[in-house]
Design a protein around this motif. Structure first.
Motif, PDB file in Angstrom:
ATOM      1  N   LEU A   1       4.121   8.175  -1.666  1.00  0.00           N
ATOM      2  CA  LEU A   1       3.426   7.656  -1.312  1.00  0.00           C
ATOM      3  C   LEU A   1       3.118   6.927  -1.413  1.00  0.00           C
ATOM      4  CD1 LEU A   1       0.728   9.994  -3.282  1.00  0.00           C
ATOM      5  CD2 LEU A   1       0.550  10.209  -0.991  1.00  0.00           C
ATOM      6  N   GLN A   2       3.948   5.631  -1.804  1.00  0.00           N
ATOM      7  CA  GLN A   2       4.053   4.119  -1.955  1.00  0.00           C
ATOM      8  C   GLN A   2       5.080   3.860  -0.394  1.00  0.00           C
ATOM      9  OE1 GLN A   2       4.577   2.109  -5.664  1.00  0.00           O
ATOM     10  NE2 GLN A   2       4.592   0.000  -4.565  1.00  0.00           N
TER      11      GLN A   2
ATOM     12  N   HIS B   1       4.810   5.070   2.130  1.00  0.00           N
ATOM     13  CA  HIS B   1       4.093   4.699   3.012  1.00  0.00           C
ATOM     14  C   HIS B   1       3.685   3.725   3.166  1.00  0.00           C
ATOM     15  CE1 HIS B   1       6.067   8.419   5.331  1.00  0.00           C
ATOM     16  NE2 HIS B   1       5.713   9.443   4.449  1.00  0.00           N
ATOM     17  N   PHE B   2       2.802   3.501   2.308  1.00  0.00           N
ATOM     18  CA  PHE B   2       1.853   2.656   1.767  1.00  0.00           C
ATOM     19  C   PHE B   2       2.211   0.985   2.232  1.00  0.00           C
ATOM     20  CE2 PHE B   2      -0.086  -0.353  -1.030  1.00  0.00           C
ATOM     21  CZ  PHE B   2      -1.588  -0.632  -0.427  1.00  0.00           C
ATOM     22  N   ASN B   3       3.602   0.894   1.410  1.00  0.00           N
ATOM     23  CA  ASN B   3       4.076  -0.757   1.820  1.00  0.00           C
ATOM     24  C   ASN B   3       5.122  -0.438   3.191  1.00  0.00           C
ATOM     25  OD1 ASN B   3       4.601  -0.483  -1.363  1.00  0.00           O
ATOM     26  ND2 ASN B   3       6.111  -0.374  -2.028  1.00  0.00           N
TER      27      ASN B   3
ATOM     28  N   GLU C   1       1.496   2.558   6.496  1.00  0.00           N
ATOM     29  CA  GLU C   1       1.048   3.452   7.120  1.00  0.00           C
ATOM     30  C   GLU C   1      -0.079   4.540   5.485  1.00  0.00           C
ATOM     31  OE1 GLU C   1       3.660   6.213   9.047  1.00  0.00           O
ATOM     32  OE2 GLU C   1       5.117   4.072   9.725  1.00  0.00           O
ATOM     33  N   LYS C   2      -0.901   4.512   6.350  1.00  0.00           N
ATOM     34  CA  LYS C   2      -1.926   5.404   4.930  1.00  0.00           C
ATOM     35  C   LYS C   2      -2.213   7.107   5.475  1.00  0.00           C
ATOM     36  CE  LYS C   2      -6.642   6.174   2.719  1.00  0.00           C
ATOM     37  NZ  LYS C   2      -7.752   5.611   3.093  1.00  0.00           N
ATOM     38  N   ARG C   3      -0.268   7.694   4.576  1.00  0.00           N
ATOM     39  CA  ARG C   3       0.045   9.223   4.338  1.00  0.00           C
ATOM     40  C   ARG C   3      -0.489   9.321   2.836  1.00  0.00           C
ATOM     41  NH1 ARG C   3       5.203  11.009   7.897  1.00  0.00           N
ATOM     42  NH2 ARG C   3       4.880   8.640   9.231  1.00  0.00           N
ATOM     43  N   ASP C   4      -1.770  10.739   3.347  1.00  0.00           N
ATOM     44  CA  ASP C   4      -2.376  11.363   2.282  1.00  0.00           C
ATOM     45  C   ASP C   4      -2.451  12.308   2.216  1.00  0.00           C
ATOM     46  OD1 ASP C   4      -3.768  12.025   4.273  1.00  0.00           O
ATOM     47  OD2 ASP C   4      -5.709  11.090   3.560  1.00  0.00           O
TER      48      ASP C   4
ATOM     49  N   ALA D   1       3.116  12.757   4.291  1.00  0.00           N
ATOM     50  CA  ALA D   1       3.486  12.011   3.599  1.00  0.00           C
ATOM     51  C   ALA D   1       5.136  12.122   2.946  1.00  0.00           C
ATOM     52  CB  ALA D   1       2.732  11.086   2.019  1.00  0.00           C
TER      53      ALA D   1
ATOM     54  N   LYS E   1       3.997  -4.586  -3.983  1.00  0.00           N
ATOM     55  CA  LYS E   1       4.822  -3.014  -3.300  1.00  0.00           C
ATOM     56  C   LYS E   1       6.553  -2.863  -4.402  1.00  0.00           C
ATOM     57  CE  LYS E   1       4.453  -4.408   0.996  1.00  0.00           C
ATOM     58  NZ  LYS E   1       4.989  -4.500   2.405  1.00  0.00           N
TER      59      LYS E   1
END
Length: 421
Positions: A122-123, A125-127, A130-133, A197, A294
Protein backbone atom coordinates in the motif's frame (compact mmCIF):
# COMPACT_ATOMS: atom_id res chain seq x y z
CA UNK A 1 -3.64 -29.12 41.92
CA UNK A 2 -3.04 -30.78 38.54
CA UNK A 3 -1.64 -28.91 35.55
CA UNK A 4 -5.05 -29.17 33.88
CA UNK A 5 -6.73 -27.48 36.84
CA UNK A 6 -4.05 -24.79 37.07
CA UNK A 7 -4.39 -24.18 33.34
CA UNK A 8 -8.17 -23.64 33.58
CA UNK A 9 -7.75 -21.05 36.32
CA UNK A 10 -6.14 -18.30 34.22
CA UNK A 11 -5.40 -19.38 30.63
CA UNK A 12 -7.36 -18.58 27.47
CA UNK A 13 -6.34 -20.85 24.58
CA UNK A 14 -6.52 -19.99 20.87
CA UNK A 15 -9.21 -21.43 18.59
CA UNK A 16 -11.02 -22.84 21.63
CA UNK A 17 -14.60 -22.57 22.86
CA UNK A 18 -13.86 -23.12 26.54
CA UNK A 19 -17.47 -23.81 27.49
CA UNK A 20 -17.43 -26.89 25.25
CA UNK A 21 -13.78 -27.90 25.65
CA UNK A 22 -12.62 -26.75 29.10
CA UNK A 23 -9.43 -28.83 29.36
CA UNK A 24 -6.10 -28.73 27.54
CA UNK A 25 -3.59 -31.60 27.55
CA UNK A 26 -0.35 -30.68 29.38
CA UNK A 27 2.81 -31.56 27.43
CA UNK A 28 5.88 -31.90 29.63
CA UNK A 29 8.66 -32.43 27.09
CA UNK A 30 9.36 -33.21 23.45
CA UNK A 31 12.14 -34.75 21.39
CA UNK A 32 12.45 -35.46 17.69
CA UNK A 33 8.97 -36.23 16.36
CA UNK A 34 7.60 -37.12 19.80
CA UNK A 35 5.60 -35.25 22.45
CA UNK A 36 5.34 -36.52 26.05
CA UNK A 37 2.54 -35.61 28.45
CA UNK A 38 2.89 -35.22 32.23
CA UNK A 39 2.31 -38.98 32.63
CA UNK A 40 5.08 -39.64 30.09
CA UNK A 41 2.67 -40.97 27.48
CA UNK A 42 4.13 -40.31 24.04
CA UNK A 43 2.43 -38.86 20.96
CA UNK A 44 3.82 -38.66 17.44
CA UNK A 45 3.68 -35.01 16.34
CA UNK A 46 2.11 -35.56 12.92
CA UNK A 47 1.77 -31.83 12.13
CA UNK A 48 5.14 -30.60 13.46
CA UNK A 49 3.30 -28.41 15.99
CA UNK A 50 1.66 -26.25 13.33
CA UNK A 51 4.41 -26.76 10.75
CA UNK A 52 7.22 -25.29 12.87
CA UNK A 53 9.52 -28.02 14.26
CA UNK A 54 10.51 -29.46 10.88
CA UNK A 55 13.97 -30.50 12.13
CA UNK A 56 12.52 -32.13 15.25
CA UNK A 57 11.78 -30.96 18.77
CA UNK A 58 14.78 -29.83 20.83
CA UNK A 59 17.20 -30.41 17.97
CA UNK A 60 20.68 -30.71 19.50
CA UNK A 61 22.43 -28.75 16.75
CA UNK A 62 20.05 -25.81 17.14
CA UNK A 63 20.25 -25.98 20.94
CA UNK A 64 24.02 -25.67 20.74
CA UNK A 65 23.78 -22.61 18.47
CA UNK A 66 21.22 -20.99 20.78
CA UNK A 67 23.37 -21.53 23.86
CA UNK A 68 26.38 -19.98 22.14
CA UNK A 69 24.39 -16.92 21.07
CA UNK A 70 22.75 -16.42 24.49
CA UNK A 71 26.20 -15.96 26.01
CA UNK A 72 27.13 -13.20 23.52
CA UNK A 73 24.07 -11.05 22.81
CA UNK A 74 20.50 -11.66 23.93
CA UNK A 75 18.53 -8.64 22.66
CA UNK A 76 19.20 -5.25 21.10
CA UNK A 77 16.89 -2.70 19.53
CA UNK A 78 17.05 -3.09 15.75
CA UNK A 79 16.31 0.57 15.04
CA UNK A 80 19.73 2.19 14.69
CA UNK A 81 21.63 -0.95 15.74
CA UNK A 82 22.59 -4.14 13.95
CA UNK A 83 24.39 -7.38 14.75
CA UNK A 84 26.09 -10.28 13.00
CA UNK A 85 23.32 -12.90 13.40
CA UNK A 86 20.84 -10.64 11.57
CA UNK A 87 23.39 -9.73 8.90
CA UNK A 88 24.39 -13.36 8.38
CA UNK A 89 20.76 -14.47 8.29
CA UNK A 90 19.92 -11.88 5.64
CA UNK A 91 22.83 -13.16 3.54
CA UNK A 92 21.80 -16.79 3.88
CA UNK A 93 18.12 -16.09 3.20
CA UNK A 94 18.90 -14.15 0.03
CA UNK A 95 20.92 -17.14 -1.20
CA UNK A 96 17.93 -19.50 -0.94
CA UNK A 97 15.03 -17.13 -1.75
CA UNK A 98 13.85 -16.59 -5.34
CA UNK A 99 16.55 -14.59 -7.10
CA UNK A 100 14.57 -11.33 -7.34
CA UNK A 101 14.50 -10.87 -3.54
CA UNK A 102 17.02 -8.35 -2.14
CA UNK A 103 15.85 -6.91 1.18
CA UNK A 104 14.87 -8.49 4.50
CA UNK A 105 12.49 -6.96 7.08
CA UNK A 106 12.05 -8.65 10.46
CA UNK A 107 8.88 -9.01 12.54
CA UNK A 108 7.37 -11.44 15.06
CA UNK A 109 5.07 -14.05 13.48
CA UNK A 110 3.32 -15.13 10.30
CA UNK A 111 0.42 -12.75 10.68
CA UNK A 112 2.69 -9.74 11.15
CA UNK A 113 4.88 -10.89 8.26
CA UNK A 114 1.79 -10.61 6.04
CA UNK A 115 0.74 -7.37 7.74
CA UNK A 116 4.15 -5.95 6.84
CA UNK A 117 3.79 -7.16 3.25
CA UNK A 118 0.37 -5.57 2.84
CA UNK A 119 1.56 -2.28 4.35
CA UNK A 120 4.64 -2.31 2.12
CA UNK A 121 2.45 -2.76 -0.95
CA UNK A 122 0.00 0.00 0.00
CA UNK A 123 2.76 2.45 0.91
CA UNK A 124 4.76 1.54 -2.20
CA UNK A 125 2.00 3.02 -4.36
CA UNK A 126 1.39 5.90 -1.92
CA UNK A 127 5.06 6.90 -2.05
CA UNK A 128 4.87 6.93 -5.86
CA UNK A 129 1.92 9.30 -5.72
CA UNK A 130 -0.78 6.71 -6.50
CA UNK A 131 -3.78 6.02 -4.29
CA UNK A 132 -4.42 2.31 -4.61
CA UNK A 133 -6.71 0.96 -1.92
CA UNK A 134 -7.75 -2.55 -3.03
CA UNK A 135 -6.19 -5.94 -2.32
CA UNK A 136 -6.95 -9.07 -4.32
CA UNK A 137 -6.91 -12.41 -2.51
CA UNK A 138 -8.13 -15.95 -3.04
CA UNK A 139 -11.46 -17.17 -1.72
CA UNK A 140 -10.90 -19.21 1.48
CA UNK A 141 -7.28 -18.11 1.80
CA UNK A 142 -5.83 -17.50 5.25
CA UNK A 143 -3.11 -15.00 6.07
CA UNK A 144 -3.33 -14.43 9.83
CA UNK A 145 -5.24 -12.74 12.62
CA UNK A 146 -4.06 -9.12 12.63
CA UNK A 147 -6.37 -6.71 10.81
CA UNK A 148 -4.66 -6.43 7.45
CA UNK A 149 -4.00 -10.17 7.36
CA UNK A 150 -7.59 -10.88 8.45
CA UNK A 151 -8.91 -8.58 5.76
CA UNK A 152 -7.10 -10.63 3.15
CA UNK A 153 -8.30 -13.92 4.64
CA UNK A 154 -11.51 -15.47 3.41
CA UNK A 155 -12.36 -17.97 6.15
CA UNK A 156 -15.30 -16.35 7.97
CA UNK A 157 -15.07 -18.78 10.90
CA UNK A 158 -12.10 -16.67 12.00
CA UNK A 159 -13.20 -13.25 10.77
CA UNK A 160 -16.97 -12.91 11.29
CA UNK A 161 -17.14 -10.29 14.08
CA UNK A 162 -14.56 -8.02 12.42
CA UNK A 163 -15.54 -7.89 8.76
CA UNK A 164 -17.11 -4.43 8.98
CA UNK A 165 -13.70 -3.00 9.83
CA UNK A 166 -11.61 -4.54 7.05
CA UNK A 167 -9.62 -2.91 4.27
CA UNK A 168 -11.04 -3.29 0.76
CA UNK A 169 -10.45 -6.82 -0.54
CA UNK A 170 -11.77 -8.47 -3.71
CA UNK A 171 -11.65 -12.25 -3.97
CA UNK A 172 -11.12 -14.67 -6.83
CA UNK A 173 -11.30 -18.49 -6.85
CA UNK A 174 -8.12 -20.54 -6.87
CA UNK A 175 -7.46 -21.46 -10.49
CA UNK A 176 -7.67 -24.87 -12.11
CA UNK A 177 -8.00 -26.31 -15.61
CA UNK A 178 -11.78 -25.92 -15.64
CA UNK A 179 -12.11 -22.37 -14.30
CA UNK A 180 -8.92 -20.59 -15.37
CA UNK A 181 -10.57 -18.54 -18.13
CA UNK A 182 -13.32 -17.35 -15.77
CA UNK A 183 -10.81 -16.58 -13.01
CA UNK A 184 -8.71 -14.47 -15.38
CA UNK A 185 -11.85 -12.64 -16.52
CA UNK A 186 -12.81 -11.91 -12.89
CA UNK A 187 -9.27 -10.71 -12.24
CA UNK A 188 -9.38 -8.34 -15.23
CA UNK A 189 -12.79 -7.01 -14.17
CA UNK A 190 -11.50 -6.27 -10.65
CA UNK A 191 -8.44 -4.51 -12.05
CA UNK A 192 -10.61 -2.44 -14.40
CA UNK A 193 -13.07 -1.29 -11.74
CA UNK A 194 -10.75 -0.86 -8.73
CA UNK A 195 -7.45 0.75 -7.83
CA UNK A 196 -5.62 -2.48 -7.03
CA UNK A 197 -2.48 -2.25 -4.91
CA UNK A 198 -1.59 -5.89 -4.32
CA UNK A 199 -2.44 -9.53 -4.77
CA UNK A 200 -1.69 -11.75 -1.75
CA UNK A 201 -1.77 -15.52 -2.09
CA UNK A 202 -0.63 -18.77 -0.54
CA UNK A 203 1.39 -20.36 -3.34
CA UNK A 204 0.04 -23.76 -4.38
CA UNK A 205 -1.19 -24.92 -0.94
CA UNK A 206 -3.81 -23.17 1.21
CA UNK A 207 -2.99 -24.49 4.66
CA UNK A 208 -5.97 -23.44 6.77
CA UNK A 209 -8.30 -24.23 3.86
CA UNK A 210 -7.83 -27.95 4.50
CA UNK A 211 -4.58 -28.11 2.52
CA UNK A 212 -6.35 -27.16 -0.71
CA UNK A 213 -3.87 -27.41 -3.59
CA UNK A 214 -3.70 -25.92 -7.07
CA UNK A 215 -1.25 -25.96 -9.96
CA UNK A 216 1.64 -23.59 -10.64
CA UNK A 217 0.85 -23.14 -14.34
CA UNK A 218 -2.47 -21.41 -13.55
CA UNK A 219 -1.15 -19.27 -10.71
CA UNK A 220 1.60 -18.17 -13.08
CA UNK A 221 -0.98 -16.65 -15.43
CA UNK A 222 -2.51 -14.63 -12.59
CA UNK A 223 0.88 -13.34 -11.46
CA UNK A 224 1.84 -12.25 -14.96
CA UNK A 225 -1.37 -10.21 -15.33
CA UNK A 226 -0.65 -8.57 -11.97
CA UNK A 227 2.84 -7.63 -13.10
CA UNK A 228 1.48 -6.16 -16.33
CA UNK A 229 -0.79 -3.92 -14.23
CA UNK A 230 1.91 -2.94 -11.69
CA UNK A 231 0.11 -4.81 -8.91
CA UNK A 232 2.45 -5.83 -6.11
CA UNK A 233 2.41 -9.60 -5.60
CA UNK A 234 2.79 -11.01 -2.07
CA UNK A 235 3.53 -14.71 -1.62
CA UNK A 236 2.49 -15.93 1.81
CA UNK A 237 5.08 -18.67 2.40
CA UNK A 238 4.48 -18.80 6.17
CA UNK A 239 3.30 -22.41 5.91
CA UNK A 240 4.81 -23.54 2.61
CA UNK A 241 8.37 -22.27 3.08
CA UNK A 242 11.53 -24.18 3.95
CA UNK A 243 11.18 -27.42 2.05
CA UNK A 244 7.60 -28.53 2.63
CA UNK A 245 6.52 -28.53 -1.03
CA UNK A 246 9.62 -30.40 -2.21
CA UNK A 247 11.46 -27.18 -3.07
CA UNK A 248 12.86 -24.62 -0.64
CA UNK A 249 9.91 -22.30 -1.30
CA UNK A 250 6.63 -22.98 -3.07
CA UNK A 251 7.43 -19.95 -5.26
CA UNK A 252 10.30 -21.98 -6.71
CA UNK A 253 7.70 -24.06 -8.58
CA UNK A 254 6.33 -20.95 -10.33
CA UNK A 255 7.91 -18.99 -13.20
CA UNK A 256 6.65 -15.55 -12.14
CA UNK A 257 8.31 -14.54 -8.89
CA UNK A 258 6.58 -12.45 -6.21
CA UNK A 259 7.58 -8.91 -5.29
CA UNK A 260 7.22 -9.68 -1.58
CA UNK A 261 7.50 -12.94 0.38
CA UNK A 262 6.37 -13.51 3.97
CA UNK A 263 7.80 -16.33 6.05
CA UNK A 264 7.69 -17.56 9.63
CA UNK A 265 6.79 -20.89 11.35
CA UNK A 266 9.67 -23.26 10.43
CA UNK A 267 11.93 -20.25 9.86
CA UNK A 268 12.89 -20.62 13.51
CA UNK A 269 12.32 -24.37 13.80
CA UNK A 270 9.76 -24.11 16.60
CA UNK A 271 12.24 -22.63 19.08
CA UNK A 272 11.27 -18.95 19.25
CA UNK A 273 8.86 -16.58 17.43
CA UNK A 274 10.21 -14.61 14.50
CA UNK A 275 9.12 -13.67 11.00
CA UNK A 276 10.64 -12.18 7.87
CA UNK A 277 9.15 -10.23 4.98
CA UNK A 278 11.47 -10.05 2.00
CA UNK A 279 11.09 -7.81 -1.04
CA UNK A 280 12.67 -6.75 -4.30
CA UNK A 281 15.02 -3.82 -4.71
CA UNK A 282 12.26 -1.98 -6.59
CA UNK A 283 9.89 -2.16 -3.60
CA UNK A 284 12.63 -1.02 -1.20
CA UNK A 285 13.72 1.87 -3.42
CA UNK A 286 10.23 3.42 -3.31
CA UNK A 287 10.80 4.14 0.40
CA UNK A 288 14.09 6.02 -0.12
CA UNK A 289 13.49 9.76 0.02
CA UNK A 290 14.61 12.97 1.72
CA UNK A 291 11.19 12.99 3.40
CA UNK A 292 11.05 10.98 6.63
CA UNK A 293 7.35 10.40 5.94
CA UNK A 294 8.19 8.03 3.10
CA UNK A 295 10.14 5.71 5.38
CA UNK A 296 8.51 2.44 6.46
CA UNK A 297 7.32 3.15 10.01
CA UNK A 298 6.63 -0.36 11.22
CA UNK A 299 8.52 -1.92 14.13
CA UNK A 300 8.45 -4.78 16.60
CA UNK A 301 10.35 -4.71 19.88
CA UNK A 302 11.97 -8.08 19.21
CA UNK A 303 12.67 -7.49 15.51
CA UNK A 304 15.78 -9.44 14.47
CA UNK A 305 16.31 -10.79 17.97
CA UNK A 306 19.85 -12.24 17.92
CA UNK A 307 18.82 -15.53 19.49
CA UNK A 308 16.00 -16.00 16.96
CA UNK A 309 18.39 -15.17 14.13
CA UNK A 310 20.86 -17.78 15.37
CA UNK A 311 18.06 -20.37 15.42
CA UNK A 312 17.04 -19.50 11.85
CA UNK A 313 20.64 -19.77 10.66
CA UNK A 314 20.98 -23.21 12.22
CA UNK A 315 17.67 -24.24 10.63
CA UNK A 316 18.83 -23.20 7.16
CA UNK A 317 22.02 -25.24 7.63
CA UNK A 318 19.98 -28.28 8.63
CA UNK A 319 17.54 -27.85 5.75
CA UNK A 320 20.40 -27.86 3.27
CA UNK A 321 22.11 -30.87 4.85
CA UNK A 322 22.21 -34.16 2.94
CA UNK A 323 20.51 -35.91 5.86
CA UNK A 324 17.50 -33.58 5.88
CA UNK A 325 17.14 -33.60 2.10
CA UNK A 326 17.20 -37.41 2.14
CA UNK A 327 14.55 -37.36 4.87
CA UNK A 328 12.34 -35.09 2.77
CA UNK A 329 12.67 -37.38 -0.24
CA UNK A 330 11.89 -40.43 1.94
CA UNK A 331 8.71 -38.84 3.33
CA UNK A 332 7.54 -37.79 -0.14
CA UNK A 333 7.98 -41.35 -1.41
CA UNK A 334 6.28 -42.84 1.66
CA UNK A 335 3.24 -40.57 1.21
CA UNK A 336 2.93 -41.63 -2.43
CA UNK A 337 3.03 -45.30 -1.46
CA UNK A 338 0.50 -44.77 1.34
CA UNK A 339 -1.81 -42.94 -1.04
CA UNK A 340 -2.08 -46.02 -3.26
CA UNK A 341 -3.43 -48.03 -0.29
CA UNK A 342 -6.24 -45.65 0.67
CA UNK A 343 -7.22 -43.51 -2.32
CA UNK A 344 -9.90 -45.95 -3.51
CA UNK A 345 -11.40 -46.60 -0.07
CA UNK A 346 -15.16 -45.82 -0.03
CA UNK A 347 -14.72 -43.45 2.93
CA UNK A 348 -12.05 -41.44 1.07
CA UNK A 349 -13.45 -38.63 -1.07
CA UNK A 350 -10.08 -37.35 -2.32
CA UNK A 351 -6.38 -37.33 -1.55
CA UNK A 352 -3.73 -34.78 -2.45
CA UNK A 353 -0.02 -34.33 -1.92
CA UNK A 354 2.63 -31.74 -2.50
CA UNK A 355 6.08 -32.48 -1.14
CA UNK A 356 5.81 -33.69 2.46
CA UNK A 357 2.23 -32.39 2.76
CA UNK A 358 -0.36 -35.16 2.47
CA UNK A 359 -4.11 -34.62 2.83
CA UNK A 360 -7.04 -37.04 2.82
CA UNK A 361 -10.59 -35.77 2.47
CA UNK A 362 -13.21 -37.97 4.12
CA UNK A 363 -16.46 -38.83 2.36
CA UNK A 364 -18.55 -37.39 5.21
CA UNK A 365 -20.16 -34.02 5.91
CA UNK A 366 -18.94 -32.33 9.08
CA UNK A 367 -18.39 -28.88 10.58
CA UNK A 368 -14.87 -27.52 10.87
CA UNK A 369 -15.08 -27.48 14.68
CA UNK A 370 -18.06 -29.78 15.16
CA UNK A 371 -18.49 -32.88 17.33
CA UNK A 372 -17.30 -35.31 14.64
CA UNK A 373 -14.07 -33.38 14.22
CA UNK A 374 -13.25 -33.83 17.91
CA UNK A 375 -14.16 -37.52 17.73
CA UNK A 376 -11.60 -37.93 14.96
CA UNK A 377 -9.02 -35.92 16.91
CA UNK A 378 -9.58 -38.07 20.00
CA UNK A 379 -9.34 -41.26 17.91
CA UNK A 380 -5.83 -40.27 16.87
CA UNK A 381 -4.77 -39.12 20.33
CA UNK A 382 -5.93 -42.41 21.85
CA UNK A 383 -3.44 -44.13 19.53
CA UNK A 384 -0.63 -41.74 20.45
CA UNK A 385 -0.90 -39.67 17.26
CA UNK A 386 -1.27 -35.88 17.17
CA UNK A 387 -3.15 -35.00 13.98
CA UNK A 388 -5.43 -31.98 13.82
CA UNK A 389 -8.27 -32.41 11.29
CA UNK A 390 -9.37 -29.42 9.24
CA UNK A 391 -13.07 -30.16 8.87
CA UNK A 392 -13.34 -33.47 7.02
CA UNK A 393 -9.70 -33.33 5.93
CA UNK A 394 -6.98 -35.21 7.78
CA UNK A 395 -3.48 -34.12 6.86
CA UNK A 396 0.10 -35.09 7.67
CA UNK A 397 2.88 -32.53 7.83
CA UNK A 398 5.36 -34.22 10.15
CA UNK A 399 8.89 -33.20 11.15
CA UNK A 400 11.50 -34.18 8.58
CA UNK A 401 13.14 -36.35 11.25
CA UNK A 402 10.13 -38.64 11.70
CA UNK A 403 11.24 -42.27 11.48
CA UNK A 404 9.77 -44.87 9.14
CA UNK A 405 8.30 -46.71 12.13
CA UNK A 406 6.66 -43.53 13.43
CA UNK A 407 5.30 -42.59 10.02
CA UNK A 408 3.92 -46.09 9.52
CA UNK A 409 2.13 -45.74 12.86
CA UNK A 410 0.52 -42.51 11.63
CA UNK A 411 -0.58 -44.25 8.43
CA UNK A 412 -1.98 -47.15 10.48
CA UNK A 413 -4.05 -44.81 12.62
CA UNK A 414 -5.52 -43.21 9.49
CA UNK A 415 -6.43 -46.63 8.09
CA UNK A 416 -8.08 -47.47 11.42
CA UNK A 417 -9.99 -44.18 11.20
CA UNK A 418 -11.59 -45.25 7.93
CA UNK A 419 -13.27 -48.12 9.82
CA UNK A 420 -14.07 -45.84 12.77
CA UNK A 421 -15.91 -43.15 10.76
Amino acid sequence: MSLKERDKKHLWHPLTQHKIHPEALPIARAKGALLFDENDKEYIDGIASWYTVMYGHCNEYILDKVQQQMQKLDQIVFAGFTHEPAIKLSEELIKILPNNQEKIFFSDNGSTANEVGIKMALQYHFNKGEKRDTIIAFIDGFHGDTFGAMSASGLSVYNGPFEDFFINVKRIPTPNQENIDEVLKQLQDIITTNEVAAFIYEPLVQGANAMHMFEAVYLDQILKICRQNKIVTIADEVMTGFGKTGKTFASDHISAKPDIISMSKSLTAGFVPMAVTSCTQEIYDAFLDDSIGKAFFHAHTYSANPIACSVALAGIELLQSEEMQNNIRRIITSHKEFNTTIKDHPKVKATRQMGVIFAMELHIEMDRYGKKRYEIFNHFMSQGIFLRPLGNTVYILAPYVITKTQLDKVYGAIIDLLDFV
